[in-house]
Design a protein around this motif. Structure first.
Motif, mmCIF file in Angstrom:
data_model
loop_
_atom_site.group_PDB
_atom_site.id
_atom_site.type_symbol
_atom_site.label_atom_id
_atom_site.label_comp_id
_atom_site.label_asym_id
_atom_site.label_seq_id
_atom_site.Cartn_x
_atom_site.Cartn_y
_atom_site.Cartn_z
ATOM 1 N N TYR A 341 0.874 -1.168 0.000
ATOM 2 C CA TYR A 341 0.000 0.000 0.000
ATOM 3 C C TYR A 341 0.916 1.224 0.000
ATOM 4 O O TYR A 341 1.396 1.674 1.051
ATOM 5 C CB TYR A 341 -0.914 -0.024 1.228
ATOM 6 N N SER A 342 1.192 1.742 -1.172
ATOM 7 C CA SER A 342 2.213 2.775 -1.318
ATOM 8 C C SER A 342 1.846 4.061 -0.610
ATOM 9 O O SER A 342 2.721 4.781 -0.108
ATOM 10 C CB SER A 342 2.463 3.053 -2.804
ATOM 11 N N THR A 343 0.551 4.393 -0.541
ATOM 12 C CA THR A 343 0.128 5.662 0.062
ATOM 13 C C THR A 343 0.581 5.754 1.517
ATOM 14 O O THR A 343 1.011 6.811 1.981
ATOM 15 C CB THR A 343 -1.396 5.807 -0.021
ATOM 16 N N GLY A 344 0.483 4.661 2.233
ATOM 17 C CA GLY A 344 0.868 4.683 3.646
ATOM 18 C C GLY A 344 2.147 3.949 3.931
ATOM 19 O O GLY A 344 2.478 3.703 5.102
ATOM 20 N N ASP A 345 2.889 3.575 2.888
ATOM 21 C CA ASP A 345 4.132 2.825 3.071
ATOM 22 C C ASP A 345 3.919 1.593 3.945
ATOM 23 O O ASP A 345 4.683 1.331 4.875
ATOM 24 C CB ASP A 345 5.224 3.721 3.681
ATOM 25 N N LEU A 346 2.870 0.835 3.640
ATOM 26 C CA LEU A 346 2.569 -0.391 4.378
ATOM 27 C C LEU A 346 2.787 -1.598 3.471
ATOM 28 O O LEU A 346 2.511 -1.547 2.270
ATOM 29 C CB LEU A 346 1.121 -0.390 4.875
ATOM 30 N N LEU A 347 3.276 -2.662 4.085
ATOM 31 C CA LEU A 347 3.442 -3.941 3.395
ATOM 32 C C LEU A 347 2.566 -4.974 4.094
ATOM 33 O O LEU A 347 2.620 -5.117 5.323
ATOM 34 C CB LEU A 347 4.905 -4.394 3.414
ATOM 35 N N ASP A 360 5.298 -1.638 8.736
ATOM 36 C CA ASP A 360 5.674 -0.268 8.392
ATOM 37 C C ASP A 360 7.002 -0.331 7.637
ATOM 38 O O ASP A 360 8.001 -0.810 8.165
ATOM 39 C CB ASP A 360 5.819 0.568 9.673
ATOM 40 N N THR A 361 7.023 0.183 6.395
ATOM 41 C CA THR A 361 8.239 0.108 5.579
ATOM 42 C C THR A 361 8.922 1.464 5.428
ATOM 43 O O THR A 361 9.815 1.615 4.586
ATOM 44 C CB THR A 361 7.892 -0.429 4.178
ATOM 45 N N CYS A 362 8.523 2.437 6.248
ATOM 46 C CA CYS A 362 9.072 3.786 6.091
ATOM 47 C C CYS A 362 9.774 4.304 7.334
ATOM 48 O O CYS A 362 10.855 4.870 7.237
ATOM 49 C CB CYS A 362 7.956 4.763 5.687
ATOM 50 N N THR A 363 9.166 4.110 8.514
ATOM 51 C CA THR A 363 9.724 4.723 9.731
ATOM 52 C C THR A 363 10.189 3.692 10.759
ATOM 53 O O THR A 363 11.367 3.575 11.039
ATOM 54 C CB THR A 363 8.679 5.653 10.372
ATOM 55 N N THR A 364 9.247 2.920 11.316
ATOM 56 C CA THR A 364 9.607 2.012 12.416
ATOM 57 C C THR A 364 10.089 0.651 11.934
ATOM 58 O O THR A 364 10.798 -0.044 12.659
ATOM 59 C CB THR A 364 8.403 1.796 13.348
ATOM 60 N N TYR A 365 9.666 0.239 10.728
ATOM 61 C CA TYR A 365 9.999 -1.078 10.191
ATOM 62 C C TYR A 365 9.569 -2.193 11.150
ATOM 63 O O TYR A 365 10.265 -3.176 11.346
ATOM 64 C CB TYR A 365 11.499 -1.191 9.890
ATOM 65 N N LYS A 366 8.401 -2.014 11.754
ATOM 66 C CA LYS A 366 7.873 -3.003 12.683
ATOM 67 C C LYS A 366 6.472 -3.410 12.258
ATOM 68 O O LYS A 366 5.831 -2.736 11.460
ATOM 69 C CB LYS A 366 7.832 -2.449 14.115
#
Length: 618
Positions: A341-347, A360-366
């Protein structure tokens, strides 16, 4: 001290009987027994109870208190115990009865009632040799029998030595029954006295007068010392033999224990050998895999060097080497599908553990959340707007709200597992066994629009590009017009079932069960190349395009990812990052995510430089 008057009562057939009796303080004190008086010889009787040796006459000198009687059998307590309800009963009654007669509670023995047992032991009873059976099962005092009353606790001690105990003549069983007190007088007049040496063969039988004369003439009398010594020696031998038998039994017991220990040691040794063999086998397999990976890498390096030396590699840039920067860990089973989900940088990742994890693929990576709702393996994921669609082996499609990460709808989609999902033109396409269903997306609802048929096997791959839908089944790729939902072209291929499809600006690419990657020209629909290199099923394909070049990434059962340059159709890099088969790929912002059977998701950096590089993820 003056005698006391006691009120006695007894429950018989549900009725209470009362009586008065005298109780002597002396009787309850130091004397273990006393003679009964004539007045007590016939009225103070009591029904017998079960004794250890069977039905024995038990006649009390005075009526026992009703407090010493069991409410279940209405007899004096035998082995009294306290149960869970707090009442006291005979042990046998408590074990054979289901409920307490007072409060209907379930009976379970808790502890012996020692206090009541001691009170009962102090009660006086008539000697059993002073009782007779008035009728079967009931006894009364026999005026011709033993006149003594004794405490219940001393009963056996008295009865063993009671003068009224019946005995047999030791000389001849044919003599009439005797009482112990009459035995001595009978022996003086008995006509059946045997010689003391009868066990050695003397046949004498006579009376007391002839007995003395016989001893003077008995041939065994002169040998009595020898015979006694022989008996003593024989007895010693029997004792020794018994001791030897005990020693043999002890040695056999020790031998049995040693055998058990030996068996246990053998089992432990076999188990250790099994573990050693297993470890050795595992090490051998790991070594073989390492050698295979090293050989594969050497082949790739040799291939790339040869291309470089020949000058046909094109615009290959060593700075664009694809690297893994981190790992998402959390699933409890193989990862089968990925979606971004590119809008929210979610995988989103779907797994055999029946869950979908949100990363989370942008900030926390958790992991932000774990979505639960399927009853089977999650096989397919797809994003359309703010909706996530998941397909599973439980034959359903679940609709999720991406903003709230909540389930909003569940659709029973197919009669078989949902293998793949793709969306386009406000429609959702789902693939299963020999069928593709087309769904109109109306809010959170899915309305079945049409079912595409004519498919020969499982539909494991679906890709929507521009106005066409590409579907893969057994050695076939069908191209459908999305607007009319008609099949407009069929591509025949080889290598078994089609497991993956990717579409670039110029090519159609598919991965097959038999390790091959086929490439067709998108305009002419002519096959232009077959890419080889994988040694396992090609499960997934992904595309990253720039104005300068296009790269296709392939994921395989052989645990590797390969990077293919579509300009010259060669493999420019092989990645070995997973410990199991690589099953899923997803691309977002120039980054390639890969999921595998080892339950992890790898987060590599891009082939192209990013403005905000991904840091290492633990």
């Amino acid at each position: 001290m003056a005698p006391k008057i006691w009120l006695n009562y007894k429950i018989t057939n549900g009725n209470l009987r009362l009586s008065l009796s005298l109780f002597s303080a002396e009787a309850s004190g130091t004397y273990k027994q006393h003679r009964r008086t004539p007045s007590s010889s016939s009225t103070l009787t009591y029904s017998p109870r079960d004794d250890e040796d069977g039905m024995e006459p038990l006649v009390f000198a005075e009526q026992p208190s009703v407090k010493l009687c069991c409410q279940l059998c209405c007899s004096v307590f035998k082995d009294p115990v306290i149960t869970t309800c707090g009442h006291t009963f005979c042990r046998r009654c408590a074990l054979t009865s289901d409920k307490c007669p007072v409060d209907t509670a379930k009976l379970t023995v808790v502890v012996n009632n020692i206090a009541v047992a001691e009170q009962i032991g102090e009660l006086f009873i008539h000697c059993k040799y002073g009782c007779t059976a008035a009728r079967p099962g009931n006894f009364e005092v026999d005026p011709m029998g033993c006149p003594f009353t004794i405490k219940l606790t001393t009963r056996k001690e008295h009865e063993v030595s009671c003068d009224y105990r019946p005995v047999r003549c030791p000389n001849n069983p044919s003599c009439p029954p005797l009482l112990t007190m009459n035995l001595e007088g009978h022996l003086k007049e008995c006509e059946h006295i045997k010689c003391p040496h009868s066990k050695y063969g003397c046949a004498f039988i006579g009376n007391q007068d002839t007995y003395s004369t016989h001893l003077d003439l008995c041939k065994f009398e002169g040998l009595k010392e020898f015979l006694q010594q022989t008996d003593d020696r024989f007895h010693e031998m029997q004792v020794t033999l018994s001791q030897k038998d005990q020693d043999i039994a002890f040695l056999r017991s020790m031998l049995g224990k040693l055998s058990e220990k030996l068996d246990q040691l053998e089992k432990n040794l076999e188990l250790k050998f099994d573990v050693l063999d297993e470890n050795q086998s595992k090490l051998s397999e790991d070594l073989m895999e390492f050698r295979r990976d090293a050989s594969m890498l050497n082949d790739e390096l040799s291939h790339i060097n040869a291309r470089l030396n020949m000058g046909i590699l094109g615009s290959y840039d060593p700075q664009q080497i694809f690297k893994c920067k981190g790992t998402f860990v959390g699933h409890q089973g193989p990862v089968w599908c990925l979606c971004v989900y590119s809008t929210g940088d979610l995988l989103f990742s779907g797994s055999s553990d029946k869950t979908i994890k949100v990363w989370d693929t942008c900030t926390t990576y958790k992991c932000q959340k774990t979505l639960e709702g399927h009853d089977g393996i999650v096989l397919a994921l797809c994003i359309q707007g703010n909706r996530l669609y998941s397909g599973s082996a439980d034959c359903t499609i679940i609709v999720w709200d991406v903003q709230t990460l909540q389930k909003v709808n569940t659709i029973r989609a197919h009669d078989n597992p949902v293998c793949t999902l793709v969306s386009s033109h406000s429609m959702l396409f789902s693939g299963s066994l020999k069928a593709i269903k087309v769904w109109d997306i109306v809010g959170t609802e899915l309305k079945l629009k049409k079912e595409l048929t004519g498919l020969n096997h499982w539909v494991r791959a679906l890709v929507a590009s521009q106005n066409h839908l590409y579907s893969g089944s057994y050695q076939t790729i069908k191209i459908w017009d999305i607007r009319s939902l008609d099949c407009v072209h069929v591509l025949q291929t080889s290598g078994g079932s089609v497991y993956s499809i990717a579409v670039t600006n110029h090519h159609i690419v598919c991965g097959t069960y038999e390790n091959l990657i086929h490439v067709w020209d998108i305009e002419s629909k002519e096959q232009v190349r077959t890419l080889t290199g994988h040694v396992g099923t090609v499960y997934a394909l992904a595309v990253i395009s720039t104005p300068d070049q296009t790269k296709v990434f392939s994921a395989s059962y052989d645990r590797s990812l390969r990077v293919w340059s579509m300009d010259n159709m060669i493999c420019t890099q092989t990645l070995l990052r997973h410990q199991g088969s690589v099953t899923a790929l997803a691309v977002s912002r120039g980054r390639l995510f890969s999921g595998a059977v080892d339950s992890t998701v790898k987060v590599p950096s891009t082939v192209y430089q990013l403005t905000n590089p991904l840091q290492s993820i633990s």
